[in-house]
Structures are given as structure tokens and as C-alpha cells.
Design a protein around this motif. Structure first.
Motif, PDB file in Angstrom:
ATOM      1  N   SER A  57     -35.000 -12.926 -17.175  1.00  0.00           N
ATOM      2  CA  SER A  57     -35.700 -13.225 -15.931  1.00  0.00           C
ATOM      3  C   SER A  57     -36.111 -14.698 -15.868  1.00  0.00           C
ATOM      4  O   SER A  57     -35.921 -15.365 -14.847  1.00  0.00           O
ATOM      5  CB  SER A  57     -36.939 -12.333 -15.808  1.00  0.00           C
ATOM      6  N   ASP A  58     -36.666 -15.213 -16.968  1.00  0.00           N
ATOM      7  CA  ASP A  58     -37.098 -16.612 -17.021  1.00  0.00           C
ATOM      8  C   ASP A  58     -35.922 -17.565 -16.881  1.00  0.00           C
ATOM      9  O   ASP A  58     -36.022 -18.602 -16.212  1.00  0.00           O
ATOM     10  CB  ASP A  58     -37.835 -16.895 -18.328  1.00  0.00           C
ATOM     11  N   PHE A  61     -34.857 -17.558 -13.309  1.00  0.00           N
ATOM     12  CA  PHE A  61     -35.892 -18.226 -12.505  1.00  0.00           C
ATOM     13  C   PHE A  61     -35.823 -19.740 -12.667  1.00  0.00           C
ATOM     14  O   PHE A  61     -35.892 -20.489 -11.683  1.00  0.00           O
ATOM     15  CB  PHE A  61     -37.268 -17.709 -12.914  1.00  0.00           C
ATOM     16  N   CYS A  93     -37.809 -12.720  -9.765  1.00  0.00           N
ATOM     17  CA  CYS A  93     -37.998 -13.179 -11.152  1.00  0.00           C
ATOM     18  C   CYS A  93     -39.419 -13.700 -11.391  1.00  0.00           C
ATOM     19  O   CYS A  93     -39.946 -13.572 -12.498  1.00  0.00           O
ATOM     20  CB  CYS A  93     -36.987 -14.273 -11.492  1.00  0.00           C
ATOM     21  N   THR A  97     -41.659 -11.494 -14.703  1.00  0.00           N
ATOM     22  CA  THR A  97     -42.206 -11.999 -15.968  1.00  0.00           C
ATOM     23  C   THR A  97     -43.644 -11.529 -16.230  1.00  0.00           C
ATOM     24  O   THR A  97     -43.914 -10.944 -17.283  1.00  0.00           O
ATOM     25  CB  THR A  97     -42.122 -13.534 -16.026  1.00  0.00           C
ATOM     26  N   TYR A 135     -39.041  -3.432 -12.582  1.00  0.00           N
ATOM     27  CA  TYR A 135     -38.256  -4.005 -11.482  1.00  0.00           C
ATOM     28  C   TYR A 135     -38.636  -3.395 -10.135  1.00  0.00           C
ATOM     29  O   TYR A 135     -38.571  -4.079  -9.108  1.00  0.00           O
ATOM     30  CB  TYR A 135     -36.762  -3.836 -11.756  1.00  0.00           C
ATOM     31  N   ARG A 270     -42.920 -20.105 -18.688  1.00  0.00           N
ATOM     32  CA  ARG A 270     -41.590 -19.597 -19.048  1.00  0.00           C
ATOM     33  C   ARG A 270     -41.146 -20.102 -20.414  1.00  0.00           C
ATOM     34  O   ARG A 270     -40.313 -19.481 -21.076  1.00  0.00           O
ATOM     35  CB  ARG A 270     -40.557 -20.013 -17.997  1.00  0.00           C
TER      36      ARG A 270
END
Length: 300
Positions: A57-58, A61, A93, A97, A135, A270
Motif C-alpha cells: 500500500s505504501d 501510495f 492507499c 495504511t 480494504y 510510510r
């Protein structure tokens, strides 16, 4: 004139610095993802699976927001349908996180405060359910926002070109307030969850002894780092409002504020994930070191 040229050079330096940071951490995340798939224990254990979710995800992003940063500061215009796709990915995203961090905090709470139920509650099957919940919860704010936009925008607006920013999709002022309220509610619930887990683990840590005490305090520090990450993510939500207010006073100052917000509240949280689990976790660190050393030997 000279002042403008100096400012432009400083902005270029900031852009280059951001590109270096983004590329560096994308490479680190790729290495960590490779390490994750190197051992079966990682993709059958909840905390490592959730760690992998944050890494992916990071990475996405950072990649998408970096594209938006380059496009905006280069003053390129793109069609709104493409901007909409980038916005959906970045919005999803952005929430994934902190929600995943909350799930990881709860996993530490179960491991330390409810050790006899840990195997049952944190099984691979339960992990898949948790990821689906993460999600689903993360997509709700985006679905609400886009539903309002699709109902309000004309069909011609999707083919128009313009600057790509979240404010582009805010047709009415109340839309921004609604999204802010939803995000604040999410982070309030997550904040309460993290504080609750921290307090419970601290009580267990004080009562523990020997190796149990050391393990519990390590878990407590992990939860503390998650809390710090979530605080940075929460402050990130206020960034657009601060930038909008400053832009009415001084345009160049607002650009500097935007750079500062991007580095401090988007890049920094992140970049903490690799530190928390990639370097502090003994098992993962040994697997990572093995991959790096094998790669260096092959080069020689």
C-alpha cells in the motif's frame, strides 16, 4: 528577479530531494517484499502478512503521489478521467495504511494479553478475513466521496483537462467538510483502539518477569511506533486545509508548505514501516540480511 531565480533553484533542489527519497524507499520496500516471500513462515503469520499489506500500500501510495507532485509542480494538465483513477488509488492507499496499523496493534494486543487465544484469533484464515475487512473499511470514504461526485458532475467534465488535485472533485463546500468528518471519525476510532491496546500491554509489561517482560516491552515499543505513525497520518488530513489557507496569503509560501507537508506527513510515516518490522524484527532482519549478502556475493 534574482529572488525568483533563487526560489526556483530551491524548489528544484526540493523536487530532486523528494525524488531521491521516494526512489530509495521504493527500492527498500521492494527488497522487503522480496524478503517476505522468501520464507513460508512470513506469509502464514498474521503480523508479517499485515506488514506486507502496508509495504504494498505504501509503495503504491508513494508512487502515485510522486507522479501527482511532478505533474502539479511541472504545471502539466491531464484529463480528469485519468486524474480520477490516480485519486482513487491514492485515497484508498492513504486509508489502508493506518487501518492496517490498527490491525497490527490489535494483533500485538492479542499476542501479549491473550496468548492462549492468539493461534485461534490470528490464524492464516483469520488474516485473510482481516485483510478483506481492512480494504472494505478503507474503501468506504472513497466510495462516499465518489458517489457524490458522480451524482453532481456533468459527463463532459471527465474529458476536460486541468490540474490534478483532490480539490478538483469537490464541487460543493460541504463535500470537503463531509470527507474531513469521515476521516476524523476513522482516525478517532483507530486512535482509541491504539491507546486501549497500549494501556493493556503496559499493564501486562509491568506484571511480567524475565523473558516475558522483555518480549512485552518490545511489543509495547512497537505499538508506540504505530501510534506515532498514525498521528502523522492524521495530521496529513489537515494538510490541504492549511495549504489552501496559506495560498490565499502567499503563493510561494504555500508551495514551501506543500513540500514540507509531503515530506513530513506523507513520506515520513510510510518510511517508518520498514524500520518497525523490517529492521527491528529479528527473524525478518536475518532473512533480509541473507538476501542482501547473497546479492552482494553474486555481484562479486
Amino acid at each position: 528577479m534574482a529572488a525568483n531565480i533563487t526560489t526556483e533553484y530551491r524548489m528544484n533542489d526540493m523536487r530532486m530531494l523528494i525524488q531521491v527519497i521516494v526512489v530509495l524507499f521504493l527500492c527498500i520496500n521492494l527488497l522487503l517484499i522480496t524478503t517476505f516471500f522468501s520464507k513460508e513462515v512470513f506469509y502464514t503469520t498474521m503480523r508479517y502478512l499485515l506488514f506486507a499489506v502496508t509495504l504494498m500500500s505504501d509503495s503504491m501510495f508513494l508512487f502515485v503521489t510522486d507522479i501527482l507532485l511532478i505533474v502539479n509542480f511541472s504545471q502539466y494538465t491531464i484529463q480528469m478521467w485519468f486524474c480520477l483513477i490516480l485519486y482513487i488509488i491514492s485515497s484508498l492507499c492513504m486509508v489502508v495504511t493506518p487501518v492496517t496499523l490498527t490491525a497490527m496493534t490489535l494483533e500485538r494486543y492479542v499476542a501479549i494479553c491473550l496468548p492462549l487465544r492468539h493461534a485461534e484469533l490470528c490464524s492464516p484464515r483469520s488474516t485473510l478475513h482481516v485483510i478483506l475487512i481492512i480494504y472494505s473499511l478503507s474503501s468506504l470514504p472513497c466510495i462516499v466521496f465518489l458517489s457524490i461526485f458522480f451524482a453532481s458532475a456533468s459527463s463532459a467534465s471527465y474529458t476536460q483537462s486541468g490540474t490534478c488535485a483532490g480539490e478538483t472533485f469537490i464541487i460543493y463546500t460541504w463535500q470537503g467538510h463531509l470527507m474531513s468528518a469521515i476521516n476524523q471519525f476513522y482516525f478517532l476510532i483507530m486512535g482509541i483502539t491504539v491507546v486501549f491496546s497500549y494501556v493493556k500491554i503496559m499493564r501486562v509489561a509491568k506484571a511480567a518477569s524475565g523473558e516475558d517482560k522483555q518480549s512485552t516491552w518490545r511489543g509495547l515499543r512497537t505499538v508506540g511506533l504505530h501510534a506515532f505513525q498514525q498521528l502523522l497520518c492524521l495530521i496529513q488530513l489537515w494538510g490541504p486545509f492549511i495549504e489552501a489557507a496559506v495560498s490565499k496569503i502567499n503563493l510561494m509560501l504555500s508551495i514551501k508548505v506543500r513540500f514540507f507537508n509531503y515530506i513530513t506527513f506523507i513520506l515520513a510515516p510510510r518510511c517508518l514501516s520498514p524500520l518497525i518490522y523490517g529492521l527491528r524484527d529479528e527473524m525478518f532482519f536475518h532473512a533480509l540480511k541473507k538476501i542482501v549478502l547473497c546479492g552482494l556475493r553474486k555481484k562479486h
